[in-house]
Design an enzyme around this catalytic site. Structure first.
Site, mmCIF file in Angstrom:
data_model
loop_
_atom_site.group_PDB
_atom_site.id
_atom_site.type_symbol
_atom_site.label_atom_id
_atom_site.label_comp_id
_atom_site.label_asym_id
_atom_site.label_seq_id
_atom_site.Cartn_x
_atom_site.Cartn_y
_atom_site.Cartn_z
ATOM 1 C CD1 TRP A 127 46.909 43.102 44.857
ATOM 2 C CD2 TRP A 127 46.915 41.011 45.116
ATOM 3 N NE1 TRP A 127 45.702 42.188 44.682
ATOM 4 C CE2 TRP A 127 46.126 40.975 44.960
ATOM 5 C CE3 TRP A 127 48.086 39.606 45.006
ATOM 6 C CZ2 TRP A 127 44.822 39.918 44.708
ATOM 7 C CZ3 TRP A 127 46.945 38.422 44.512
ATOM 8 C CH2 TRP A 127 46.203 38.605 45.020
ATOM 9 C CG HIS A 148 20.657 27.211 24.437
ATOM 10 N ND1 HIS A 148 19.848 26.718 23.500
ATOM 11 C CD2 HIS A 148 20.611 28.041 22.978
ATOM 12 C CE1 HIS A 148 19.865 26.074 22.469
ATOM 13 N NE2 HIS A 148 21.195 27.391 22.123
ATOM 14 C CD GLU A 207 37.869 43.678 28.335
ATOM 15 O OE1 GLU A 207 37.961 42.861 29.053
ATOM 16 O OE2 GLU A 207 38.097 45.004 28.612
ATOM 17 C CE LYS A 241 47.662 48.096 33.281
ATOM 18 N NZ LYS A 241 46.176 47.137 33.130
ATOM 19 C CD GLU A 273 38.390 44.994 35.426
ATOM 20 O OE1 GLU A 273 39.561 44.538 35.911
ATOM 21 O OE2 GLU A 273 38.127 44.808 33.875
ATOM 22 C CB CYS A 309 54.834 43.430 44.789
ATOM 23 S SG CYS A 309 53.662 42.612 46.137
ATOM 24 N NE ARG A 342 54.985 46.015 39.554
ATOM 25 C CZ ARG A 342 55.085 45.078 38.583
ATOM 26 N NH1 ARG A 342 54.587 45.937 37.398
ATOM 27 N NH2 ARG A 342 55.260 43.893 38.528
ATOM 28 C CG ASN A 367 56.678 41.056 42.931
ATOM 29 O OD1 ASN A 367 55.398 40.275 42.958
ATOM 30 N ND2 ASN A 367 56.401 41.483 41.580
ATOM 31 N N GLY A 368 56.146 38.473 44.900
ATOM 32 C CA GLY A 368 56.048 36.697 44.340
ATOM 33 C C GLY A 368 55.639 35.861 45.218
ATOM 34 C CE LYS A 372 38.564 46.484 31.477
ATOM 35 N NZ LYS A 372 39.131 45.735 30.641
#
Ligand code: F6R
Length: 609
Positions: free
Chosen positions: A75, A502, A479, A604, A486, A2, A27, A99-100, A483
């Protein structure tokens, strides 16, 4: 997670707020809205979807001109991304953006006999504020009364139609900064929202309320007492927050890495060339007493932490654990006054990491933050901070955030080794010199972008890919896989190459692409084993994409594609090995037609747990 913007001043607040929302869209991009006060009533527009939808709504039904406005890009947490669930939420003369998460929203809603217009936890804040102002409170007093009742994390920004030139904002465990112009003020979740107007900013503390008019700001704590703030100057400019000819922020940020890494290294040497970390206000005696290091982080920052573990244990000879911040405080970790907790966070606002450091400090640990965002909550609540100085990272997928976190971790490791006498000055000097060469090597890697793009074109119909590595190549593999999943929504898994037999080798089918990061030749044993792994998966039909040193002829033998890495120390290899993997994911997502900067369901800066 947000984005919030508010403006008070002589400009057209509608434009300032919508422009600010666009800069904060990274965001959250589930919906957006803007509200202002005109003729004693609130006017607002809001729409599900990206800010373009809000702009279309405003074009269709223009808002009246105003010098004060608030806005929000969402978001979604409570309630799906619909027009009704978009912010601002309006109750009578009050408009609110949030936001929150208001954790006790259920109990608070039960106090009202009204039909709530949305499914959100946020709307109740508008009703609470309305009740207070209608009973005669000023907006700031109303805010003070309301926050006393809220549980959870929040930035709340409110506007009262009967006091149209003022906005009031409150923050608890959620970001909020103020931008100071001439007779104008901005408030936002992130300085990017107002960077085109001012670089002078004010950092608000935890549990503070700010009242903003064009005449000035007044900051108090939740009890109404005057509160301390910190002024700072933003050390990047508008150009850094724009794409500058690139198709995606992510691609631009990948290409910015040589400079970002150079900036992280800038000013780290004292007069005699020795390593100095000016920002690290922890006394050397304390660092000498440290008996355990715990790195806490999430996602990409966690993988940077995994690399740091190898470097720190090797250089400092102190046990170093790396823990997902979201797991840390729920497992009763063993932490005491001799534990050094290192919180790695690009945004400095990640709720899981923030909660982890609060828990660590309660147990008496010292906390060092590695962060890219000046004045963010995590560095503010840490004992010390190493800023990465990478400039704004706007693409949702972290790239320069990752490589600069690696550099800051290396610097911290070397500094600890220096302070604790674990390495001679010339040994530290040699590693620092090699680190200073890394931007050049990274530029060389970026010159091979076209080869990576060709590979993406060849592999774009593949539904699953694997990534293998050992030692620090293992976090690089993790990583690389993150990438790809996502951004390109392709099933991707990273494994420690030694674990292959294994279990994961069962996933190897004819034609599956497998990326393999090969350790430098100097690491004979490790390297030989990874070369054997390449042969094993190749024999089972995998298409192997090998990242190894240029001189490593053997590593090329079973490689369908080969990316030559410069000859660098093993511990530093992730700085160069990650570049083709970042470029590959970016290009693959582009080829598949996805929005690279705003991948689905993500945002983000994850400011909720
Ligand atoms: C992935 C990514 C995330 C972040 C994670 C932590 O590309 O960006 O996994 O790394 O959410 O974020 P920060 O570093 O802001 O704490």
């Amino acid at each position: 997670m947000c984005g919030i913007v508010g403006y008070v001043g002589a400009r057209d607040a509608r434009d300032v707020v919508v422009a600010g929302l666009k800069r904060l869209e990274y965001r959250g991009y589930d919906s957006a809205g803007v509200a202002l006060a005109a003729e004693d009533r609130i006017e607002w527009r809001k729409r599900a979807g990206k800010i373009a939808n809000l702009e279309a709504a405003v074009a269709e039904q223009p808002l009246p001109e105003a010098g004060t406005a608030i806005g929000h890009t969402r978001w979604a947490t409570h309630g799906p991304p619909t027009d009704a669930n978009s912010h601002p939420h309006v109750a009578g003369r009050i408009a609110v953006v949030h936001n929150g998460i208001i954790e006790n929203h259920g109990a608070l809603k039960a106090r009202f006999d009204v039909d709530f217009a949305s499914d959100t936890d946020s709307e109740v804040a508008a009703h609470l504020l309305r009740r207070e102002v209608e009973a005669g409170s000023t907006l700031v007093d109303a805010m003070r009364a309301v926050v006393a009742d809220l549980q959870g994390a929040f930035t709340l920004v409110a506007l009262d139609a009967e006091d149209p030139d003022r906005i009031v904002a409150a923050r608890r465990s959620s970001p909020l900064v103020v931008g100071r112009g001439e007779d104008e003020f901005f408030i936002a979740s992130d300085v990017a929202a107002f960077i085109e107007y001012t670089r002078d900013a004010i950092e608000l503390g935890e549990d503070q309320i700010v009242e903003v008019t064009s005449a000035g700001i007044e900051v108090t704590d939740f009890d109404g007492a005057p509160a301390e703030t910190r002024d700072f100057r933003i050390d990047w400019d508008l150009a850094a927050a724009e794409k500058q000819g690139y198709d995606w922020f992510m691609r631009k940020e990948i290409f910015e890495q040589p400079k970002a890494v150079a900036d992280t290294l800038l000013g780290r040497r004292g007069e005699r060339g020795e390593l100095q970390l000016d920002e690290l206000h922890i006394r050397p005696e304390e660092l000498r007493r440290v008996s355990k290091i715990i790195i806490v982080a999430c996602g990409t920052a966690f993988y940077a932490g995994l690399v740091a573990k190898y470097a720190i244990e090797h250089w400092v000879r102190v046990a170093c654990e790396v823990e997902l911040a979201s797991e840390f405080r729920y497992r009763d970790p063993i932490v005491d006054a001799n534990t050094l907790v290192v919180a790695v966070s690009q945004s400095g606002e990640t709720a899981d990491t923030l909660m982890a450091i609060r828990h660590a400090r309660e147990q008496g640990a010292r906390v060092i933050a590695i962060c890219n965002t000046n004045g963010a909550t995590i560095p503010r609540e840490s004992d010390a901070v190493i800023y990465t100085h990478a400039g704004p990272e706007i693409g949702v997928a972290s790239t320069k955030g990752f490589t600069t976190q690696l550099v800051a971790c290396y610097l911290l490791g070397l500094y600890l080794a220096q302070v604790r006498g674990m390495k001679y000055g010339d040994e530290i000097e040699a590693i620092l010199t090699e680190l200073e060469r890394m931007p050049g090597y990274m530029s060389d890697m970026l010159e091979k972008a076209d080869d990576v793009y060709g590979l993406a074109e060849r592999l774009k119909d593949r539904e699953s890919m694997l990534f293998l590595g050992r030692h620090v190549g293992y976090p690089s593999a993790l990583e690389g896989a993150l990438k790809l999943k996502e951004l390109a929504y392709i099933h991707a898994e990273g494994f420690a190459a030694g674990e292959l037999k294994h279990g994961p080798i069962a996933l190897v089918t004819d034609g599956i692409p497998i990326f393999v990061v090969v350790p430098p030749a100097g690491r004979d044993q490790l390297r030989d084993k990874v070369i054997a792994n390449i042969a094993e998966v190749h024999a089972r039909g995998a298409r192997t994409i090998v990242l190894a040193e240029e001189r490593d002829a053997e590593a090329r033998e079973n490689a369908e594609a080969f990316f030559a890495l410069p000859n660098v120390s093993t511990l530093l290899q992730p700085l160069v090995a990650i570049i083709p993997l970042q470029l590959f994911a970016c290009e693959m997502a582009t080829l598949l037609g996805y929005d690279v900067d705003q991948p689905r369901n993500l945002a983000k800066s994850v400011t909720v747990e």
